[in-house]
Design an enzyme around this catalytic site. Structure first.
Site, PDB file in Angstrom:
ATOM      1  N   ASN A   1       0.298  11.141   6.318  1.00  0.00           N
ATOM      2  CA  ASN A   1      -0.894  10.819   7.085  1.00  0.00           C
ATOM      3  C   ASN A   1      -1.902  11.957   7.208  1.00  0.00           C
ATOM      4  O   ASN A   1      -3.066  11.722   7.518  1.00  0.00           O
ATOM      5  CB  ASN A   1      -0.508  10.302   8.468  1.00  0.00           C
ATOM      6  CG  ASN A   1       0.047   8.905   8.344  1.00  0.00           C
ATOM      7  OD1 ASN A   1      -0.646   8.010   7.890  1.00  0.00           O
ATOM      8  ND2 ASN A   1       1.311   8.726   8.696  1.00  0.00           N
TER       9      ASN A   1
ATOM     10  N   THR B   1      -3.034  -3.184   7.377  1.00  0.00           N
ATOM     11  CA  THR B   1      -1.727  -2.620   7.593  1.00  0.00           C
ATOM     12  C   THR B   1      -0.694  -3.692   7.548  1.00  0.00           C
ATOM     13  O   THR B   1      -0.336  -4.132   6.514  1.00  0.00           O
ATOM     14  CB  THR B   1      -1.639  -1.811   8.890  1.00  0.00           C
ATOM     15  OG1 THR B   1      -0.796  -0.743   8.567  1.00  0.00           O
ATOM     16  CG2 THR B   1      -1.167  -2.499  10.091  1.00  0.00           C
TER      17      THR B   1
ATOM     18  N   LYS C   1       4.219  -6.782   4.223  1.00  0.00           N
ATOM     19  CA  LYS C   1       3.941  -5.389   3.828  1.00  0.00           C
ATOM     20  C   LYS C   1       3.604  -4.622   5.085  1.00  0.00           C
ATOM     21  O   LYS C   1       3.201  -5.193   6.103  1.00  0.00           O
ATOM     22  CB  LYS C   1       2.823  -5.304   2.794  1.00  0.00           C
ATOM     23  CG  LYS C   1       1.443  -5.710   3.239  1.00  0.00           C
ATOM     24  CD  LYS C   1       0.605  -4.698   3.969  1.00  0.00           C
ATOM     25  CE  LYS C   1       0.576  -3.361   3.286  1.00  0.00           C
ATOM     26  NZ  LYS C   1      -0.326  -2.449   4.079  1.00  0.00           N
TER      27      LYS C   1
ATOM     28  N   THR D   1       0.876  -1.190   0.000  1.00  0.00           N
ATOM     29  CA  THR D   1       0.000   0.000   0.000  1.00  0.00           C
ATOM     30  C   THR D   1       0.905   1.229   0.000  1.00  0.00           C
ATOM     31  O   THR D   1       1.381   1.624  -1.061  1.00  0.00           O
ATOM     32  CB  THR D   1      -0.966  -0.003   1.202  1.00  0.00           C
ATOM     33  OG1 THR D   1      -0.227  -0.155   2.398  1.00  0.00           O
ATOM     34  CG2 THR D   1      -1.978  -1.126   1.065  1.00  0.00           C
TER      35      THR D   1
ATOM     36  N   SER E   1      -7.218  12.300   1.026  1.00  0.00           N
ATOM     37  CA  SER E   1      -7.618  13.335   0.066  1.00  0.00           C
ATOM     38  C   SER E   1      -6.940  13.127  -1.277  1.00  0.00           C
ATOM     39  O   SER E   1      -6.068  12.316  -1.435  1.00  0.00           O
ATOM     40  CB  SER E   1      -7.325  14.710   0.629  1.00  0.00           C
ATOM     41  OG  SER E   1      -6.028  14.763   1.177  1.00  0.00           O
TER      42      SER E   1
ATOM     43  N   GLU F   1       6.556   4.915   7.623  1.00  0.00           N
ATOM     44  CA  GLU F   1       6.180   6.099   6.863  1.00  0.00           C
ATOM     45  C   GLU F   1       7.099   7.275   7.206  1.00  0.00           C
ATOM     46  O   GLU F   1       7.180   7.695   8.348  1.00  0.00           O
ATOM     47  CB  GLU F   1       4.716   6.429   7.124  1.00  0.00           C
ATOM     48  CG  GLU F   1       3.805   5.397   6.456  1.00  0.00           C
ATOM     49  CD  GLU F   1       2.364   5.466   6.881  1.00  0.00           C
ATOM     50  OE1 GLU F   1       1.516   5.034   6.092  1.00  0.00           O
ATOM     51  OE2 GLU F   1       2.090   5.951   7.984  1.00  0.00           O
TER      52      GLU F   1
END
Lengths: 413, 413
Positions: free
Chosen positions: A408, A195, A184, A158, A413, A285
């Protein structure tokens, strides 16, 4: 979205060998992403045993509930994973979606629905249209091949910036067996892309109960020692499949996790799980640094782990590492807040090999220049010695950067 | 460093009246900052009772340990606070520094060292040179004045972007008494600028034990319901002083926290503490939105608070709010990971008055446009109903932005 590859990524995907009894296919089902694979079908020969470890969330995803319900059967014929939609918090529709997916997969592979394992990763709360699997799994079932690990690792990504895989070999009663795993997760824990998923396959013959015990033990030392942001996913799933194909080459059939012949295998499995967990932390991230937190001298191993996680989850410790700042005061804070015994005046702290604090105060030899130079490295070790007992723990994490916020704050959006 | 004022700051510092029996002075002692006040001396008339609530950290600062040691005396003649250096994790030197500071203050005010209360806020681990207070406190003792609350609130600031103060009045047995409070903290919890300090003074006459009970109860509903980053400081300190001057005007002397005449006073105190706690959250490092988290329908109030804090501390929830994203999937995640009973299929979630999820799935009337418009506001309410019992809790926090990273990745450099 972060499209650049993590600076902590390995130089390339490892060469992963076929596991006899495992065949793999991937496809584009258009769940959410365009122009990339988002479905993985892994088929197992009859007789493959299975074990699984799942999220402790009280709000687990529909696929996690499905896996828990079929796991007692102990046998697996297929794994279906999609990325882009987690099928989490989707109510009755979510349950219908997993049932339909299992039915489609069982038809495609001519096996029982109770032998189908499912995982989904992606946005929470969006209904998953499982009818999209209808033609796809049928077609995939006719095109499976044994050596497609990298494609499998890519299909389940992802926000991951690199595919994650590992292989280990071990002697099992005089015969070499192989363990391959993929994972992942970009964030242990990043529930929108919910997740952390990991799948492991071996050709060893290990009965379900024994495999479960080995997997649970290995998880404690690997995935449960890794954190990105302390946010536990609704979907964390780790499943191991043992095809038993190595038995034809003379490997013994193992039915008990305490079997002494398992020594090398258990070690190899643990090592593979640690490798995969570290790859997940390295793809945290926004990560720019890989952090190893060691805690020793605690009153118990459990207390040591709580302190290590308190340090590894602290936004202030992680932002300091991002800023290449050897801010040991924040380590003191994180030790103090962990809620387990600690004595400020016995506490010592190291960054790498440099002791920065000892017995409740800054080290007399403290040299800001030396420790600042260390902090510029890509691998940071934070070590604390509590001076209370023999409890110890090691935890892995990454730093906390502007990119975490960007990823995040802007994700949906 | 963030020098711009928080967008959530009040329009100005409130007009805070003198409290009879309290006199205030501030000075530049050059502890760390240049060209700003960094020392606060607050002197109390004889007979002033005192109560205090301190950090639960296992690694508390030297001033916190000092306050704990003198608190049983129950009486206060002075408060000395410095900003710029927290005197935390400073070992034997830290203990010497608080003893010296108390001695200097006791000499300056001609009282016992056991009546001196101390607090320090700033960097952890740097020795505090208390000799800098030597001339300063003597001089300040001769210049004290009653109406310097704003100067006091400014002298204790660190990364705060605005001074924090509040006033409440209450009837106590037919006589009006006044409660004034100041606070600092930009982050409940930002241990380098360690961290949350608050001081409250009233002219009511309340015995130490009763004052302690009122303060502890009020803290549970205010400061302990507020979080910025989940990192507990080594220095959190809240001290209340009751001069008793209102007794001359007829206010009764209160000796028991259960005294029925305390109703309005206790309410006013709670309200003032909530006001100050909210101001701290509104000055959370990098904050652009003020977030109220309500949890209802939990199995107990305690469980509700754990869930509320799990939501309020989640980096993913907070980054979503920063991104004006009504990402209720992350709320589901935070409920699920809180470790207390929750049933996914009974869970409902609101942003403001808009129900986004009900009974384990997205609300059928979900309108992304409507909820997106709500998220553009400055005050965000996240409400969850668990459907299990009657336990409820409310917690305040702020969003999590790039500025938090900037402030904390670059702080010491």
């Amino acid at each position: 979205m972060a499209s650049k590859v993590s600076p902590l990524a390995p130089t390339g995907f490892p060469a992963l060998p076929a596991i006899e009894g495992v065949r793999i296919g991937t496809a584009e089902a258009g769940i959410r992403y365009k122009n990339r694979t988002d479905v993985l079908l892994m088929a197992f020969d009859p007789g493959t045993s299975v074990a699984g470890v799942f999220t402790r969330s009280r709000c687990p995803s529909a696929p996690v509930e499905w896996c828990r319900s079929v796991l007692p059967g102990g046998m697996a014929r297929a794994l279906v994973v999609n990325s882009g939609n987690a099928n989490a918090f989707t109510g009755a529709k979510g349950r219908e979606a997993v049932a339909l997916t299992a039915r489609i997969a069982a038809n495609a592979l001519d096996c029982g629905e109770g032998e189908i394992f499912l995982a989904s990763t992606g946005v929470i709360g969006e209904p998953l249209d499982a009818s999209k699997f209808e033609g796809v799994l049928d077609r995939l079932a006719g095109e499976l091949a044994p050596d497609r690990w990298e494609a499998a690792a890519r299909a389940i990504m992802t926000t991951d910036t690199f595919p994650k895989g590992a292989v280990r070999r071990a002697d099992l009663g005089g015969t070499e067996v192989t363990i391959v795993g993929i994972a992942k997760g970009a964030g242990m824990i990043a529930p929108d892309m919910a997740t952390m998923l990991s799948f492991v396959a071996t050709d060893a013959e290990i009965a379900p109960e024994a495999l479960q015990a080995l997997l649970a033990r290995g998880t404690e030392k690997s995935f449960n020692c890794m954190t990105v942001d302390g946010d536990t996913s609704t979907s964390d799933t780790l499943i191991a499949f043992a095809t038993g194909a190595a038995a034809k080459r003379g490997a013994p059939a193992i039915t008990d996790a305490a079997d002494s012949r398992l020594g090398a295998f258990a070690e190899a499995l643990d090592d593979l799980l640690i490798d995969l967990a570290q790859q997940v932390a390295k793809d945290g991230e926004g990560a720019t640094k890989f952090v190893t937190v060691d805690v020793a001298g605690a009153t118990s191993d459990e207390d040591a782990k709580r302190i290590a996680l308190s340090i590894a989850n602290s936004p202030l410790v992680k932002t300091a590492v991002a800023g290449e700042d050897a801010n040991w005061g924040r380590v003191v804070m994180a030790v103090g807040k962990a809620g387990v015994p600690a004595d400020r005046d016995r506490l010592s702290i190291w960054f790498g090999d440099i002791r920065v604090a000892v017995e409740g105060a800054r080290d007399k030899t403290y040299d800001e220049g030396k420790v600042s130079a260390y902090m510029k490295g890509q691998n940071i070790n934070i070590r604390t010695e509590l001076g209370l007992g023999t409890g110890a723990a090691r935890v892995w994490t990454c730093d906390f950067t502007h990119d975490y916020i960007s990823i995040n704050a802007d994700y949906r959006s």
